[in-house]
Design an enzyme around this catalytic site. Structure first.
Site, mmCIF file in Angstrom:
data_model
loop_
_atom_site.group_PDB
_atom_site.id
_atom_site.type_symbol
_atom_site.label_atom_id
_atom_site.label_comp_id
_atom_site.label_asym_id
_atom_site.label_seq_id
_atom_site.Cartn_x
_atom_site.Cartn_y
_atom_site.Cartn_z
ATOM 1 N N ASP A 104 -45.818 26.054 85.134
ATOM 2 C CA ASP A 104 -45.944 24.890 84.416
ATOM 3 C C ASP A 104 -46.695 24.314 82.600
ATOM 4 O O ASP A 104 -47.328 25.270 82.638
ATOM 5 C CB ASP A 104 -45.618 23.105 84.477
ATOM 6 C CG ASP A 104 -44.935 23.160 85.500
ATOM 7 O OD1 ASP A 104 -43.834 23.592 86.228
ATOM 8 O OD2 ASP A 104 -45.128 21.917 86.107
ATOM 9 N N HIS A 256 -49.839 27.243 86.235
ATOM 10 C CA HIS A 256 -49.229 26.825 84.430
ATOM 11 C C HIS A 256 -49.951 28.437 83.583
ATOM 12 O O HIS A 256 -50.860 28.668 84.023
ATOM 13 C CB HIS A 256 -50.624 25.517 84.167
ATOM 14 C CG HIS A 256 -50.715 24.560 85.077
ATOM 15 N ND1 HIS A 256 -50.809 24.376 85.896
ATOM 16 C CD2 HIS A 256 -49.332 23.786 84.506
ATOM 17 C CE1 HIS A 256 -51.054 22.435 86.382
ATOM 18 N NE2 HIS A 256 -49.695 22.434 85.731
#
Length: 795
Positions: A104, A256
């Protein structure tokens, strides 16, 4: 010589001045528009950059702890893949022993490529949920990611919590991200992950309607099974541990590739992949997992269904595999898949131009048509903003240093100049230029249609305490200026009539007809104090001085525009002249009050018609010829400043453009030796920096201030602006003290900074555009009122 009256019934032919004014007006309009377009472009770039960095339109609210009683229980108990078919919600889980790696908040140029290398080294594909603003800033990273076989999904454009947003903002977030993907990699996607989402059991009453709307647009919403919590930076072992599913279950794993230092994530990723492969796990993308589920009859994971509770929108297409005709929010219309035909993972639809099926990327479609071109335009616009804003930031720093440096130089050197010229005692005794100059001098008054002012001008000269000869050169006036001057019957006044040829020609005519070796030049609307001429010519006691600049004052200062110009004259022009005088590089002798040795003027070729600023032109020429030019603060003259914004624009446009012409004309002084080289290497750079570059770039200060006040920190930005204003106020107050002016006019300084200064910026930008585009303008006559009377009447 008198002008000829045109015969009755015939139209009078325009004079040379009128023809020049017409050409000037024709040239000005497009360049004004271009200057305004430059400012508009600057503002647009800043707004775009601010939007990309979430400084504009940023909503930092994040919902937490909301109720979930309106969310169907089967959804809360379902898997991480949420789709809508015919308005009915459906969840699916990843097949056993299957890992879907998801990342993300990217892409970033630092961490995303490192993660891609780890994936490539281990022959693994992943799904990256990307923030549209980051995609538009780093399109190359996105293209490399897609070319490597990875899959992309939408993580909104500005990473905003959609549960607080309306339908309009939701559709903009989707559309803008789709455009960014289209411009960066030529694709669109049907995969979506909401910012701040986690497991599906965290869906609440506020986010559920958002997921329903997104699902009905054809998107697959992707949640997580295991969260590595790598953003906490717990260490490699913890990241691996927290990302590992239990009991051989399949999982969507969250990591991430942006949001801070991701070095631990990069290290943990390689360890994690090797560990899971050793346990018999396979890796795939979201679309790859859904294709496995479809091929296995959906039996490999938990499923659940629940009615959506809302009417089916027109154009809701097939789902269940990331397919859907409707990621249409990305194209701005429901039911329209941006960039290409709909396709389902494993359905056999074409995913690229070669019609080769790539299961792991089947949630993506090739962008076509307007989506592709709009996307490319977005990427190009962002690239410009990414290049321009850092440059503007550096220029802003340069401007700040230059402005503060100029203030410092003016204060220090102006103080030194004042103490030197007003010295009454000390080791060197009282200051003196030398023996008092008492011989007669010639005052030249060029006049073109000055009927409102010429009488006041000549009456003030008649009161001179110094012996003078007055030569009025009427430059083809059509309003009776010559007749008014002659009718006054003043002694020692000669009126010379010439065909309209412009101010430089009129001054040269006066110099040729002068009877004395010192000539004083003034404007036809200027009023001298009685001792102005006597004070002005005293420096000529020094044989090395060739020209003297006087102290021009604004006479009509009791209006808002007049007060603004009064502040500018005292603070800007006169403080500057004190500084330049000490540095021996005075760039301009004001046309309103200046004196020259007649021989020196003839030596440099007289007043040139090459530029609009003949006063700057001849001043530089005097320097280059080896003459010294000084400032005499005690020689005061009162001039009528423009009384309207239109006339002020016209005057300052001519001044600034003429200054640029003069500097360009004398550019060879930069490489000359002797006095010419001294001016070129000291005076020329100072004028360019302080009078052209700094004012041209100075709007950056105001633009950045306004931007920061609106979008960043209002109070901090306001305090910074007020601090600069205080510095300017101190400089202005000191300048007023040196010139013995009344401080009351300084009350107009804040308003001057807000309005008048902006106009001066536009004028200078306009002049710069004209210079760069090769425009040529001639003299422009300003309308006068004659309101500046004798000096005694000026307060």
């Amino acid at each position: 010589m008198t002008s000829t009256t045109p015969s009755r019934g015939r139209r009078r032919a325009p004079t040379k001045m009128e023809r020049a004014a017409g050409k000037a007006a024709a040239l000005q309009k497009p360049r004004v528009i271009l200057a305004l377009l430059l400012l508009l472009g600057l503002t647009s770039v800043m707004l775009l950059d601010g939007y990309l960095r979430s400084e504009i339109g940023n909503d930092a609210r994040v919902r937490d702890g909301a109720a979930y009683d309106k969310v169907p229980q089967k959804i809360l108990d379902g898997g991480p893949l949420l789709t809508f078919t015919g308005g009915t919600a459906k969840t699916q889980s990843v097949p056993n022993k299957t890992i879907v790696l998801t990342f993300d908040d990217g892409p970033t140029p630092t961490w995303t490529p490192q993660i891609l290398k780890v994936l490539d080294d281990n022959n693994v594909e992943a799904t990256f949920f990307m923030v549209g603003s980051m995609v538009s800033r780093y399109p190359g990273v996105v293209k490399d990611l897609v070319d490597q076989g990875n899959e992309v999904g939408i993580h909104t454009f500005t990473h905003v919590d959609l549960s607080y947003q309306g339908t309009g903002r939701l559709q903009r977030e989707l559309k803008q991200t789709q455009l960014a993907l289209a411009g960066a990699a030529g694709i669109t996607t049907t995969l979506f992950r909401a910012p701040y989402s986690s497991e599906i059991n965290a869906v609440d009453n506020y986010s559920w309607p958002v997921y329903k709307e997104i699902g009905n647009l054809g998107y697959t919403s992707v949640f997580v099974d295991t969260d590595s919590d790598d953003w906490k930076k717990p260490g490699v072992s913890k990241i691996v541990q927290w990302a590992t599913p239990k009991n051989n279950e399949g999982a969507v794993v969250l990591m991430h590739d942006a949001g801070g230092d991701r070095s631990e994530t990069v290290k943990a990723l390689d360890t994690y992949i090797k560990k899971m492969k050793a346990k018999g796990y396979s890796f795939t993308t979201v679309s790859g997992a859904m294709a496995k589920l479809n091929g296995a009859g959906n039996g490999a994971g938990r499923t659940g269904t629940a009615g959506s509770g809302q009417a089916v929108e027109a154009g809701v297409g097939q789902t269940g595999a990331g397919a859907g005709a409707g990621a249409g929010a990305g194209a701005g219309a429901l039911g329209e898949q941006p960039g290409g035909a709909q396709s389902a993972p494993g359905s056999g639809s074409a995913n690229n131009s070669s019609n080769k099926v790539n299961i792991e990327q089947s949630g993506q479609q090739k962008a076509t048509g307007s989506t592709l071109y709009e996307g490319k335009a977005l990427i190009y616009a962002v690239a410009v903003a990414e290049w321009v804003l850092p440059l503007l930031s550096w220029l802003l720093l340069v401007v700040g240093i230059s402005v503060m440096g100029r203030f410092g130089m003016m204060l220090i050197l102006a103080r030194s100049h004042y103490r030197q010229r007003n010295r009454k005692r000390g080791k060197s005794g009282k200051f003196s230029w030398g023996p008092t100059v008492t011989r007669p001098v010639t005052v030249i008054v060029p006049a073109y249609n000055e009927k409102e002012c010429i009488a006041n001008t000549l009456h003030s000269l008649a009161q001179s305490t110094h012996p003078i000869e007055i030569i009025v050169v009427d430059d083809g006036s059509t309003d009776g200026t010559k007749e008014i001057a002659e009718a006054l019957g003043l002694p020692n006044v000669r009126v010379i009539r010439q065909e309209n040829a412009g101010k430089p020609a009129a001054l040269n005519n006066g110099v040729r007809n002068a009877s004395y070796d010192i000539v004083v030049m003034m404007d036809g609307d200027t009023v001298f104090e009685p001792d102005a001429v006597h004070q002005l010519v005293q420096p000529f006691a020094d044989p090395g001085i060739g020209a003297v600049a006087g102290n021009a004052k604004v006479g009509n200062r009791n209006t808002v525009i007049g007060a603004w110009q009064h502040i500018e004259y005292v603070m800007g022009f006169n403080l500057d002249r004190r500084m330049y005088d000490l540095l021996r590089c005075m760039p301009t002798i004001p046309g309103a009050i200046g004196a020259f040795r007649r021989d020196a003027v003839l030596e440099v070729g007289g007043m040139s018609e090459d530029t609009l600023a003949e006063d700057t032109d001849i001043t530089i020429a005097m320097h280059r010829a080896g003459w010294r030019v000084v400032y005499q603060e005690h020689a005061r003259a009162w001039t009528e400043a423009p009384s309207s914004l239109k006339q002020l624009w016209s005057q300052r446009y001519r001044w600034s453009y003429g200054t640029m012409q003069a500097l360009w004309k004398h550019r060879k002084s930069l490489t000359d030796k002797g006095p010419s080289g001294r001016f070129g290497r000291i005076g020329m750079p100072l004028v360019v920096i302080f009078q052209i570059i700094t004012p041209v770039l100075a709007p950056l200060i105001d633009v950045f201030t306004i931007y920061s006040m609106i979008f960043v920190d209002f109070w901090a930005s306001l305090l910074a602006w007020l601090a600069v204003l205080v510095v300017q106020l101190v400089c202005a107050a000191y300048a007023f003290r040196l010139d013995r002016e009344k401080y009351r006019y300084l009350a107009m300084l804040p308003l001057q900074q807000l309005a008048y200064r902006q106009m001066m910026y536009l004028v200078l930008i306009h002049s710069s555009v004209t210079a760069l585009t090769g425009g040529r303008l001639r003299w422009q006559k300003l309308k006068r009122t004659g309101e500046v009377g004798t000096p005694a009447g000026v307060s």
